[in-house]
Write an enzyme that holds these catalytic residues in place. Structure first.
Site, PDB file in Angstrom:
ATOM      1  N   MET A  84       0.898  -1.213  -0.057  1.00  0.00           N
ATOM      2  CA  MET A  84       0.210  -0.041   0.070  1.00  0.00           C
ATOM      3  C   MET A  84       0.827   1.293  -0.016  1.00  0.00           C
ATOM      4  SD  MET A  84      -3.198  -1.014   2.328  1.00  0.00           S
ATOM      5  CE  MET A  84      -2.590  -0.793   3.819  1.00  0.00           C
ATOM      6  N   HIS A  95       9.188  -3.679   3.549  1.00  0.00           N
ATOM      7  CA  HIS A  95       8.716  -3.839   2.107  1.00  0.00           C
ATOM      8  C   HIS A  95      10.127  -4.287   1.422  1.00  0.00           C
ATOM      9  CE1 HIS A  95       5.661  -1.035   3.360  1.00  0.00           C
ATOM     10  NE2 HIS A  95       4.975  -1.863   2.965  1.00  0.00           N
ATOM     11  N   MET A 105       8.453  -2.765  11.624  1.00  0.00           N
ATOM     12  CA  MET A 105       8.424  -1.694  10.593  1.00  0.00           C
ATOM     13  C   MET A 105       6.915  -1.518  10.241  1.00  0.00           C
ATOM     14  SD  MET A 105      11.363  -0.373   9.302  1.00  0.00           S
ATOM     15  CE  MET A 105      13.334  -0.761  10.084  1.00  0.00           C
TER      16      MET A 105
HETATM   17  P1  AMP Z   1       1.415  -2.861   3.404  1.00  0.00           P
HETATM   18  O1  AMP Z   1       1.957  -2.013   2.658  1.00  0.00           O
HETATM   19  O2  AMP Z   1       1.359  -2.762   4.863  1.00  0.00           O
HETATM   20  O3  AMP Z   1       0.380  -3.424   3.109  1.00  0.00           O
HETATM   21  O4  AMP Z   1       2.145  -4.230   3.492  1.00  0.00           O
HETATM   22  C1  AMP Z   1       2.753  -4.796   2.193  1.00  0.00           C
HETATM   23  C2  AMP Z   1       3.432  -6.144   2.427  1.00  0.00           C
HETATM   24  O5  AMP Z   1       4.675  -5.876   3.184  1.00  0.00           O
HETATM   25  C3  AMP Z   1       2.787  -6.983   3.354  1.00  0.00           C
HETATM   26  O6  AMP Z   1       2.825  -8.337   3.168  1.00  0.00           O
HETATM   27  C4  AMP Z   1       3.175  -6.691   4.679  1.00  0.00           C
HETATM   28  O7  AMP Z   1       3.071  -7.937   5.513  1.00  0.00           O
HETATM   29  C5  AMP Z   1       4.598  -6.511   4.652  1.00  0.00           C
HETATM   30  N1  AMP Z   1       5.297  -6.078   5.454  1.00  0.00           N
HETATM   31  C6  AMP Z   1       4.908  -4.742   6.225  1.00  0.00           C
HETATM   32  N2  AMP Z   1       5.695  -4.500   7.424  1.00  0.00           N
HETATM   33  C7  AMP Z   1       6.479  -5.545   7.401  1.00  0.00           C
HETATM   34  C8  AMP Z   1       7.466  -5.768   8.195  1.00  0.00           C
HETATM   35  N3  AMP Z   1       7.872  -4.873   9.232  1.00  0.00           N
HETATM   36  N4  AMP Z   1       8.415  -6.753   7.841  1.00  0.00           N
HETATM   37  C9  AMP Z   1       7.981  -7.729   6.808  1.00  0.00           C
HETATM   38  N5  AMP Z   1       7.279  -7.454   5.972  1.00  0.00           N
HETATM   39  C10 AMP Z   1       6.315  -6.369   6.156  1.00  0.00           C
END
Ligand code: AMP
Length: 280
Positions: free
Chosen positions: A30, A37, A184
């Site tokens: 997102m 990421h 994060m």
């Molecule tokens: P988001 O942009 O928050 O929807 O996250 C996109 C992807 O990044 C999802 O698969 C999340 O689980 C992953 N993600 C977000 N934060 C972390 C983190 N701290 N460590 C590993 N993966 C993450």
């Protein structure tokens, strides 16, 4: 290959199938990209000839309108990170391109989406499953990368992939943390300096319960109470839930714990944060 920015489904498809012999890794996001990421992108980069990223703040997975409104959108910064990481293709669709006015399909998983986040964010996983299914159909990746940080999201997507026979491999990447342990998250940028310090309460609660379990304290209720106590000791934090659940069904465990997903959701000010760890 330089980073290609696509806005339409047709552009993504054209890029994806310009050479059908190449493997593609997809990292759905997102935006407001951070080192979590980046870890997903690097895993995808290692295992695939091409890497695609989507940046889409999916409105139908937000149950709280102010969370959606306040979601950060640092697009220039995001594009710089993608370029630096050697990403080949980013899809940045408009909401109307993903959900045209006559859109009517929803993907609902009966059981795995019900507990935990499902209770506290009604409809959230319908939004997640629906948009991820669309991303899979648009990109048709060889592999797709998700973070363990969103443990129930991983479980929901793995179930959906099995149920609907998506022809791809799901790769799960460990949670990336700040030096003080805070997981994060794009939402961390919304925390004030004081709130940012308070936010370590999530990882502290998890570490307390993990170390108790490692020292032989295996009653699930006791582990939940330990996590609750840590959060309640912090006046700026408001507990949403703590959980000690079966790692496959995500149902709460009662009695002794052999293996479990420990997870919690906590409001710091008006920012809702989640985190988890596994034992066993
Ligand atoms: P988001 O942009 O928050 O929807 O996250 C996109 C992807 O990044 C999802 O698969 C999340 O689980 C992953 N993600 C977000 N934060 C972390 C983190 N701290 N460590 C590993 N993966 C993450």
């Amino acid at each position: 290959m330089p980073l290609h920015i696509a806005y339409t489904v047709a552009e993504v498809r054209r890029m994806r199938w310009s050479d059908s012999a190449l493997t593609w890794g997809l990292v759905p996001t997102m935006g407001a990209l951070h080192a979590g990421h980046r870890a997903l992108i690097r895993a995808a980069r290692q295992e695939n000839a091409r890497v695609g990223v989507s940046i889409f703040v999916n409105p139908i997975q937000f149950n709280n309108p102010s969370d959606l409104e306040n979601y950060p959108h640092p697009l220039e910064q995001d594009l710089a990170l993608l370029e630096a990481e050697g990403v080949d293709l980013v899809w940045i669709p408009e909401v109307a391109a993903v959900y045209p006015p006559d859109f009517q399909t929803e993907i609902h998983l009966k059981y795995i989406s019900q507990p935990l986040e499902g209770i506290h964010r009604p409809g959230h996983f319908i939004g997640v499953a629906t948009v991820v299914a669309k991303l899979f159909n648009v990109f048709q990746p060889t592999r797709a990368y998700f973070g363990q940080k969103d443990a129930q999201q991983v479980a929901v997507i793995q179930q959906m992939v099995r149920d609907l026979n998506f022809n791809l491999e799901i790769v799960v990447v460990p949670t990336v943390r700040e030096a003080d342990g805070l997981a994060m998250s794009s939402r961390n940028t919304r925390l004030s300096a004081t709130e940012r310090q308070t936010a370590t309460v999530l990882v502290q609660a998890l570490r307390r319960a993990v170390s108790a379990w490692e020292n032989g304290e295996i009653a699930a209720e006791h582990l939940r109470q330990l996590m609750r106590d840590v959060v309640l000791s912090e006046p700026l934090a408001r507990l949403d839930y703590v959980s000690v659940a079966d790692p496959l069904s995500l149902q709460e465990i009662n009695g002794p714990v052999e293996q479990a997903l420990l997870s919690l959701a906590v409001y710091i000010g008006d920012v809702r944060l989640i985190d988890n760890m596994q034992v066993g």
